[in-house]
Design a protein around this motif. Structure first.
Motif, PDB file in Angstrom:
ATOM      1  N   ILE A 211       0.850  -1.192   0.000  1.00 31.32           N
ATOM      2  CA  ILE A 211       0.000   0.000   0.000  1.00 31.32           C
ATOM      3  C   ILE A 211       0.882   1.238   0.000  1.00 31.32           C
ATOM      4  O   ILE A 211       1.778   1.377   0.839  1.00 31.32           O
ATOM      5  CB  ILE A 211      -0.923   0.018   1.231  1.00 31.32           C
ATOM      6  CG1 ILE A 211      -1.765  -1.263   1.279  1.00 31.32           C
ATOM      7  CG2 ILE A 211      -1.829   1.248   1.201  1.00 31.32           C
ATOM      8  CD1 ILE A 211      -2.532  -1.439   2.568  1.00 31.32           C
ATOM      9  N   SER A 212       0.641   2.119  -0.943  1.00 27.79           N
ATOM     10  CA  SER A 212       1.296   3.428  -0.983  1.00 27.79           C
ATOM     11  C   SER A 212       0.222   4.463  -0.702  1.00 27.79           C
ATOM     12  O   SER A 212      -0.658   4.683  -1.528  1.00 27.79           O
ATOM     13  CB  SER A 212       1.946   3.666  -2.354  1.00 27.79           C
ATOM     14  OG  SER A 212       2.588   4.920  -2.376  1.00 27.79           O
ATOM     15  N   ALA A 213       0.265   5.069   0.492  1.00 24.55           N
ATOM     16  CA  ALA A 213      -0.848   5.894   0.965  1.00 24.55           C
ATOM     17  C   ALA A 213      -0.416   7.316   1.246  1.00 24.55           C
ATOM     18  O   ALA A 213       0.620   7.565   1.858  1.00 24.55           O
ATOM     19  CB  ALA A 213      -1.445   5.275   2.227  1.00 24.55           C
ATOM     20  N   ALA A 214      -1.236   8.261   0.794  1.00 27.47           N
ATOM     21  CA  ALA A 214      -1.058   9.684   1.115  1.00 27.47           C
ATOM     22  C   ALA A 214      -2.299  10.163   1.851  1.00 27.47           C
ATOM     23  O   ALA A 214      -3.415  10.055   1.337  1.00 27.47           O
ATOM     24  CB  ALA A 214      -0.838  10.501  -0.155  1.00 27.47           C
ATOM     25  N   PHE A 215      -2.115  10.658   3.069  1.00 33.49           N
ATOM     26  CA  PHE A 215      -3.213  11.173   3.896  1.00 33.49           C
ATOM     27  C   PHE A 215      -3.137  12.695   3.976  1.00 33.49           C
ATOM     28  O   PHE A 215      -2.064  13.258   4.226  1.00 33.49           O
ATOM     29  CB  PHE A 215      -3.141  10.596   5.312  1.00 33.49           C
ATOM     30  CG  PHE A 215      -3.527   9.161   5.447  1.00 33.49           C
ATOM     31  CD1 PHE A 215      -4.840   8.807   5.721  1.00 33.49           C
ATOM     32  CD2 PHE A 215      -2.579   8.152   5.308  1.00 33.49           C
ATOM     33  CE1 PHE A 215      -5.203   7.471   5.873  1.00 33.49           C
ATOM     34  CE2 PHE A 215      -2.926   6.823   5.458  1.00 33.49           C
ATOM     35  CZ  PHE A 215      -4.245   6.473   5.744  1.00 33.49           C
ATOM     36  N   GLU A 216      -4.278  13.353   3.800  1.00 34.70           N
ATOM     37  CA  GLU A 216      -4.354  14.814   3.878  1.00 34.70           C
ATOM     38  C   GLU A 216      -5.120  15.235   5.125  1.00 34.70           C
ATOM     39  O   GLU A 216      -6.204  14.702   5.407  1.00 34.70           O
ATOM     40  CB  GLU A 216      -5.039  15.384   2.641  1.00 34.70           C
ATOM     41  CG  GLU A 216      -4.268  15.105   1.353  1.00 34.70           C
ATOM     42  CD  GLU A 216      -4.958  15.643   0.127  1.00 34.70           C
ATOM     43  OE1 GLU A 216      -4.258  15.920  -0.875  1.00 34.70           O
ATOM     44  OE2 GLU A 216      -6.205  15.795   0.156  1.00 34.70           O
ATOM     45  N   LYS A 217      -4.583  16.199   5.851  1.00 33.89           N
ATOM     46  CA  LYS A 217      -5.225  16.641   7.090  1.00 33.89           C
ATOM     47  C   LYS A 217      -6.533  17.365   6.789  1.00 33.89           C
ATOM     48  O   LYS A 217      -6.615  18.188   5.868  1.00 33.89           O
ATOM     49  CB  LYS A 217      -4.293  17.538   7.891  1.00 33.89           C
ATOM     50  CG  LYS A 217      -4.792  17.786   9.313  1.00 33.89           C
ATOM     51  CD  LYS A 217      -3.753  18.484  10.156  1.00 33.89           C
ATOM     52  CE  LYS A 217      -4.249  18.628  11.596  1.00 33.89           C
ATOM     53  NZ  LYS A 217      -3.277  19.329  12.448  1.00 33.89           N
ATOM     54  N   GLN A 218      -7.548  17.060   7.581  1.00 34.83           N
ATOM     55  CA  GLN A 218      -8.878  17.646   7.395  1.00 34.83           C
ATOM     56  C   GLN A 218      -9.087  18.847   8.325  1.00 34.83           C
ATOM     57  O   GLN A 218      -8.418  18.991   9.326  1.00 34.83           O
ATOM     58  CB  GLN A 218      -9.941  16.600   7.628  1.00 34.83           C
ATOM     59  CG  GLN A 218      -9.814  15.378   6.728  1.00 34.83           C
ATOM     60  CD  GLN A 218      -9.857  15.743   5.254  1.00 34.83           C
ATOM     61  OE1 GLN A 218     -10.918  16.132   4.732  1.00 34.83           O
ATOM     62  NE2 GLN A 218      -8.743  15.629   4.562  1.00 34.83           N
TER      63      GLN A 218
END
Length: 218
Positions: A211-218
């Motif tokens: 898994i290559s994951a990018a999370f963006e802050k909400q």
């Protein structure tokens, strides 16, 4: 006006020439990528997966000759994390099975084909829904690594999965100015635990996940 000077003027001002617009450079040149492997850049809060830049790769052995690869995209999910207390982090990742991407159209059709004469499908069938991973624990194993355990609901079955997770980088996304945190995760599942029994003895039971994951802050 010399040719070199004209080209420089077009590049910096966006002059229309011959029907083609030469726009100014979007980003200032920098030797540093926006994301860096610096934990100090990560702030506590709720994050959402960037579905455009998050991918789940799977691989399975084919006939004992080689491994076959595929991808899932349009992945959704959330993360709640405090860098001061990594082991309290919580993850939920939802993968739309129907969005599977493989090099062979015939194979994709087989993965999503209904069973014949009312029988169960060989793989997922035409309405496979989501594969959902929900974390149950996070154990820190290093400065930038952790083991995440959880439950995977897929194909009408539920079972435990363990992922080895590595922090890749954090920073501000220059496209939308959102705080972004990236990870790579790897694990292995036995497909038969989720009722996918087709081709045993020819196709490997173990399926590798990356898994290559990018999370963006909400």
């Amino acid at each position: 006006m010399t040719k070199k000077f004209l080209m420089a003027a077009v590049a910096t001002t966006g002059i229309v020439t011959g029907g083609i617009v030469a726009a100014p450079t979007l980003f200032a040149q920098s030797n540093e990528l926006p994301g860096q492997m610096e934990l100090s850049r990560v702030t506590a809060g709720t994050y959402a997966l960037d579905p455009v830049h998050t991918l789940v790769q799977w691989d399975v052995n084919h006939f004992g000759f080689n491994d076959y690869f595929g991808l899932f995209g349009d992945v959704e999910g959330t993360m709640m994390m405090d860098p001061a207390d990594i082991e309290s982090a919580e993850f939920e990742i939802m993968v739309p099975i129907a969005q599977v991407t493989v090099a062979s159209e015939a194979l994709k059709n087989h993965l999503l084909r209904p069973g014949e004469d009312g029988a169960d499908p060989d793989f997922f069938g035409p309405e496979p829904g989501m594969a959902t991973f929900t974390s149950t624990s996070v154990r820190r194993t290093g400065e930038t690594s952790a083991v995440v355990s959880g439950m995977l609901d897929m194909n009408g079955q539920s079972g435990p999965v363990t992922l080895a997770v590595e922090f890749v980088g954090a920073g501000e996304n220059p496209m939308n100015q959102k705080e972004t945190v990236g990870f790579h995760a790897r694990g292995t599942i036995d497909r038969t635990d989720w009722g996918i029994d087709y081709g045993q003895g020819l196709i490997g039971n173990e399926v590798g996940l990356t898994i290559s994951a990018a999370f963006e802050k909400q």
